[in-house]
Scaffold this motif. Sequence first.
Motif, PDB file in Angstrom:
ATOM      1  N   HIS A  25      -0.736   4.063  -5.953  1.00 40.81           N
ATOM      2  CA  HIS A  25      -0.153   4.637  -4.378  1.00 40.81           C
ATOM      3  C   HIS A  25       1.242   4.530  -4.370  1.00 40.81           C
ATOM      4  O   HIS A  25       2.303   5.680  -3.323  1.00 40.81           O
ATOM      5  CB  HIS A  25      -0.911   4.234  -3.293  1.00 40.81           C
ATOM      6  N   LYS A  28       3.425   7.429  -6.669  1.00 44.33           N
ATOM      7  CA  LYS A  28       3.442   8.302  -5.585  1.00 44.33           C
ATOM      8  C   LYS A  28       4.595   8.761  -4.721  1.00 44.33           C
ATOM      9  O   LYS A  28       5.064   9.887  -4.262  1.00 44.33           O
ATOM     10  CB  LYS A  28       2.044   9.029  -5.484  1.00 44.33           C
ATOM     11  N   LEU A  29       4.372   8.055  -3.511  1.00 47.03           N
ATOM     12  CA  LEU A  29       5.320   7.696  -2.768  1.00 47.03           C
ATOM     13  C   LEU A  29       6.536   7.443  -2.605  1.00 47.03           C
ATOM     14  O   LEU A  29       7.241   8.411  -2.091  1.00 47.03           O
ATOM     15  CB  LEU A  29       5.143   6.600  -1.676  1.00 47.03           C
ATOM     16  N   TRP A  30       7.254   6.946  -3.420  1.00 50.50           N
ATOM     17  CA  TRP A  30       8.490   6.668  -4.216  1.00 50.50           C
ATOM     18  C   TRP A  30       9.229   8.020  -4.779  1.00 50.50           C
ATOM     19  O   TRP A  30       9.688   8.485  -4.593  1.00 50.50           O
ATOM     20  CB  TRP A  30       8.723   5.273  -4.963  1.00 50.50           C
ATOM     21  N   ILE A  31       8.172   8.484  -5.955  1.00 49.32           N
ATOM     22  CA  ILE A  31       8.416  10.035  -6.022  1.00 49.32           C
ATOM     23  C   ILE A  31       8.651  11.048  -5.287  1.00 49.32           C
ATOM     24  O   ILE A  31       9.350  11.647  -4.965  1.00 49.32           O
ATOM     25  CB  ILE A  31       7.551  10.458  -7.189  1.00 49.32           C
ATOM     26  N   GLU A  32       7.657  10.703  -4.167  1.00 45.75           N
ATOM     27  CA  GLU A  32       8.027  11.653  -2.751  1.00 45.75           C
ATOM     28  C   GLU A  32       8.741  11.394  -2.369  1.00 45.75           C
ATOM     29  O   GLU A  32      10.223  12.684  -2.346  1.00 45.75           O
ATOM     30  CB  GLU A  32       6.904  11.726  -2.112  1.00 45.75           C
ATOM     31  N   TYR A  33       9.048  10.723  -1.829  1.00 42.81           N
ATOM     32  CA  TYR A  33      10.203  10.170  -1.134  1.00 42.81           C
ATOM     33  C   TYR A  33      11.630  10.358  -1.892  1.00 42.81           C
ATOM     34  O   TYR A  33      12.876  10.995  -1.502  1.00 42.81           O
ATOM     35  CB  TYR A  33      11.180   8.257  -1.298  1.00 42.81           C
ATOM     36  N   ASP A  35      12.471  12.979  -4.241  1.00 43.93           N
ATOM     37  CA  ASP A  35      12.198  13.806  -4.440  1.00 43.93           C
ATOM     38  C   ASP A  35      12.274  14.689  -2.929  1.00 43.93           C
ATOM     39  O   ASP A  35      13.120  15.888  -2.544  1.00 43.93           O
ATOM     40  CB  ASP A  35      11.012  14.859  -4.558  1.00 43.93           C
ATOM     41  N   HIS A  36      12.413  14.636  -1.539  1.00 44.46           N
ATOM     42  CA  HIS A  36      12.704  14.761  -0.381  1.00 44.46           C
ATOM     43  C   HIS A  36      14.436  14.681  -0.583  1.00 44.46           C
ATOM     44  O   HIS A  36      14.803  15.380   0.891  1.00 44.46           O
ATOM     45  CB  HIS A  36      11.367  14.742   0.629  1.00 44.46           C
ATOM     46  N   THR A  37      13.969  13.291  -0.172  1.00 45.54           N
ATOM     47  CA  THR A  37      15.875  12.468  -0.044  1.00 45.54           C
ATOM     48  C   THR A  37      16.519  13.520  -1.022  1.00 45.54           C
ATOM     49  O   THR A  37      18.261  13.227  -0.956  1.00 45.54           O
ATOM     50  CB  THR A  37      16.315  11.038  -0.307  1.00 45.54           C
ATOM     51  N   GLU A  62      11.160   6.972 -10.418  1.00 42.99           N
ATOM     52  CA  GLU A  62      11.606   8.427  -9.877  1.00 42.99           C
ATOM     53  C   GLU A  62      11.503   9.147 -11.145  1.00 42.99           C
ATOM     54  O   GLU A  62      11.773  10.846 -11.105  1.00 42.99           O
ATOM     55  CB  GLU A  62      12.795   8.747  -8.949  1.00 42.99           C
TER      56      GLU A  62
END
Length: 66
Positions: A25, A28-33, A35-37, A62
């Motif tokens: 989990h 996945k949060l780190w990858i999403e962060y 991607d968004h930054t 990432e």
Amino acid sequence: MISLDRPIAFGESQKKELLDEKELHYQKLWIEYFDHTNIKERKNDKLHVQHVPKRYWKYLTEKKML
């Protein structure tokens, strides 16, 4: 001294079995962060390689797709 019940060398499928659900989990949060930054227009590969050499990219969360 530490002894492990499982083999040290293992593949991708075995890694997911050994990891806790929370770890996946957070990955996945780190990858999403990341991607968004990440701003595509300001991408600087030369600087990125200076800070993190390519030989270490395989260990970065990432850089992997889960």
